[in-house]
Design an enzyme around this catalytic site. Structure first.
Site, short mmCIF file in Angstrom:
data_model
loop_
_atom_site.label_atom_id
_atom_site.label_comp_id
_atom_site.label_asym_id
_atom_site.label_seq_id
_atom_site.Cartn_x
_atom_site.Cartn_y
_atom_site.Cartn_z
N GLU A 53 10.04 -8.00 -3.14
CA GLU A 53 10.16 -9.28 -2.42
C GLU A 53 11.01 -9.14 -1.16
O GLU A 53 11.72 -10.06 -0.75
CB GLU A 53 10.73 -10.38 -3.33
N GLN A 68 31.03 -0.34 -17.16
CA GLN A 68 32.31 0.37 -17.04
C GLN A 68 33.35 -0.21 -18.01
O GLN A 68 34.11 0.54 -18.64
CB GLN A 68 32.83 0.26 -15.60
N ILE A 69 33.38 -1.51 -18.15
CA ILE A 69 34.32 -2.15 -19.07
C ILE A 69 34.01 -1.77 -20.52
O ILE A 69 34.92 -1.57 -21.33
CB ILE A 69 34.29 -3.68 -18.87
N HIS A 70 32.74 -1.65 -20.83
CA HIS A 70 32.34 -1.28 -22.20
C HIS A 70 32.49 0.22 -22.47
O HIS A 70 32.41 0.64 -23.63
CB HIS A 70 30.88 -1.67 -22.46
N GLY A 71 32.66 1.01 -21.41
CA GLY A 71 32.72 2.45 -21.62
C GLY A 71 31.37 2.98 -22.08
O GLY A 71 30.32 2.45 -21.74
N ILE A 114 1.14 -3.08 -7.87
CA ILE A 114 0.65 -4.45 -8.07
C ILE A 114 0.98 -4.89 -9.50
O ILE A 114 0.39 -4.42 -10.47
CB ILE A 114 -0.85 -4.56 -7.78
N GLU A 117 0.85 -1.19 0.00
CA GLU A 117 0.00 0.00 0.00
C GLU A 117 0.88 1.24 0.00
O GLU A 117 2.07 1.16 0.33
CB GLU A 117 -0.89 0.01 1.24
N PRO A 118 0.31 2.40 -0.33
CA PRO A 118 1.11 3.63 -0.28
C PRO A 118 1.77 3.87 1.07
O PRO A 118 2.86 4.42 1.14
CB PRO A 118 0.07 4.71 -0.60
N SER A 129 7.39 -2.40 3.49
CA SER A 129 8.07 -3.40 4.31
C SER A 129 7.28 -3.70 5.58
O SER A 129 7.29 -4.82 6.08
CB SER A 129 9.48 -2.91 4.67
#
Length: 387
Positions: free
Chosen positions: A367, A340-343, A157, A127-128, A132
């Site tokens: 969840e 990061q590796i691919h830039g 939902i 709900e709003p 938790s």
């Protein structure tokens, strides 16, 4: 504990991966760019999934499912997790296992149509003002003659626009405890089209594009007593008994996505050259790959152990929380490092990395947030010593 896969499990992995790569990957960019998963595409892939024996594979044999043990089910979920979530959930759907908590009449009315692919279920707790802290829910149900009258609002939902019915958790009373009044919760089946039950469009989400969410409103919505799932005031017991495994499902789908991202990072590091050599030969990149692989392996072992213990009947809430917490946080790290590796190329939507990176964010929230998982783990540690 045997870490090797059986022949049947290898077949499940190979079959599911081939289906994902052939039937789901080709539609990812369309869904990601439009945020729409057309019903005709859902039905088309759904029929192919049924033909391949992959639809509703999480269900027991006696209700038409594949009857997989927990580890086999999670291997299946991991392979599905490689793809866009809307495609893999909606088109290769798994009816919520909480439907198994229903009595014979409820199974026939609600579970079986989901297994046959005629409809979908949705689960309404949040709900709003109650995420938790589910004990804080304000949506309520009161008994009036032979009916329950539901009032209140649920939000976030998932796929409620597609679902033919909702499993709704409502505050149905309270009891006095040494710590004060505690709300009692009851779960109800509510059919779409029931007077007083309205489904409104939800929020635009940066994660899981095409996988919609909705706001559910209940205004003196009457449902018969026969629509109670489980026992009156025992909604938490129903949820705790049947929804714990969903944390393992989340962990597994995260592992699939992380593995896909790592595969892209390794391939790119091996072929991309800068300063006269492949970038994978630079420690700044190679050490990232090593850490990604190590953390992913640790998350997978935690998840597999929890699955094994689940089938042995020895799994604890902390076991499932550890798997969910580790896998979701590893996915976030692997997705970020892969980009990061691919830039700059890593952020372009020609690759799935920016999608995996966006999707990883919600996994640490739904969840049960990462904070809730840590609470469950620490609570179990402290209870063992009387804390």
């Amino acid at each position: 504990m045997d870490f090797g896969l059986t022949e049947e499990q290898r077949m499940i992995v190979d079959t599911t991966r081939a289906f994902v790569e052939t039937e789901l990957y080709p539609h990812e960019q369309r869904v990601e760019r439009t945020g729409v998963l057309p019903l005709e595409l859902i039905k088309e892939i759904q029929q192919k999934a049924m033909a391949a024996g992959l639809y509703a594979a999480n269900m027991p044999v006696e209700v038409g499912g594949a009857g997989l043990d927990t580890l086999s089910w999670l291997l299946y979920e991991k392979e599905l997790g490689r793809a866009n979530y809307a495609l893999h959930w909606t088109c290769v759907a798994r009816p919520s296992n909480i439907l198994l908590a229903g009595n014979a009449e409820q199974r026939e009315r609600y579970l079986m149509p989901c297994i046959r692919g005629e409809t979908w279920d949705c689960l309404a707790m949040t709900e709003p003002g109650a995420g938790s802290d589910l004990r804080g829910m304000k949506a309520s149900a009161r008994l009036d003659g032979g009916d329950w009258v539901l009032n209140g609002t649920k939000h976030f939902i998932s796929h409620a626009d597609l679902a033919g019915f909702a499993i709704v958790f409502m505050a149905s009373g309270e009891e006095q405890t040494p710590k004060g009044a505690k709300k009692l919760i009851t779960a109800f089946f509510v059919d779409k089209g029931t007077p007083g039950f309205t489904v409104r469009e939800g929020y635009r989400n940066v994660s899981h594009r095409g996988y919609t969410n909705a706001v559910l409103e209940f205004d003196d919505c009457r449902v018969p007593a026969a629509n109670v799932l489980g026992e009156v005031h025992k909604g938490f017991e129903v949820a705790n008994s049947w929804l714990g495994a969903t944390r393992l499902q989340v962990a597994s789908t995260c592992l699939g996505r992380a593995e896909r991202a790592l595969g892209h990072a390794v391939a790119y590091a091996a072929e991309r050259k800068q300063f006269g050599q492949q970038i994978g030969k630079f420690q700044g990149v190679s050490f990232k790959l090593a850490d990604m692989a190590m953390e992913l392996k640790a998350a997978e072992l935690l998840t597999r152990e929890a699955a094994w213990k689940y089938d042995q009947g020895t799994v604890t809430e902390a076991d499932m929380s550890m798997a969910k917490l580790k896998a979701t946080e590893v996915l976030a790290m692997v997705a970020d490092e892969a980009i990061q590796i691919h830039g700059g190329m890593g952020l372009m939507d020609e690759l799935p990395l920016e999608r995996i990176w966006r999707d990883s964010r919600v996994e640490r929230i739904w969840e049960g947030t990462s904070e809730i998982q840590r609470h469950i783990i620490s609570r179990e540690l402290l209870r063992a010593v009387g804390g």
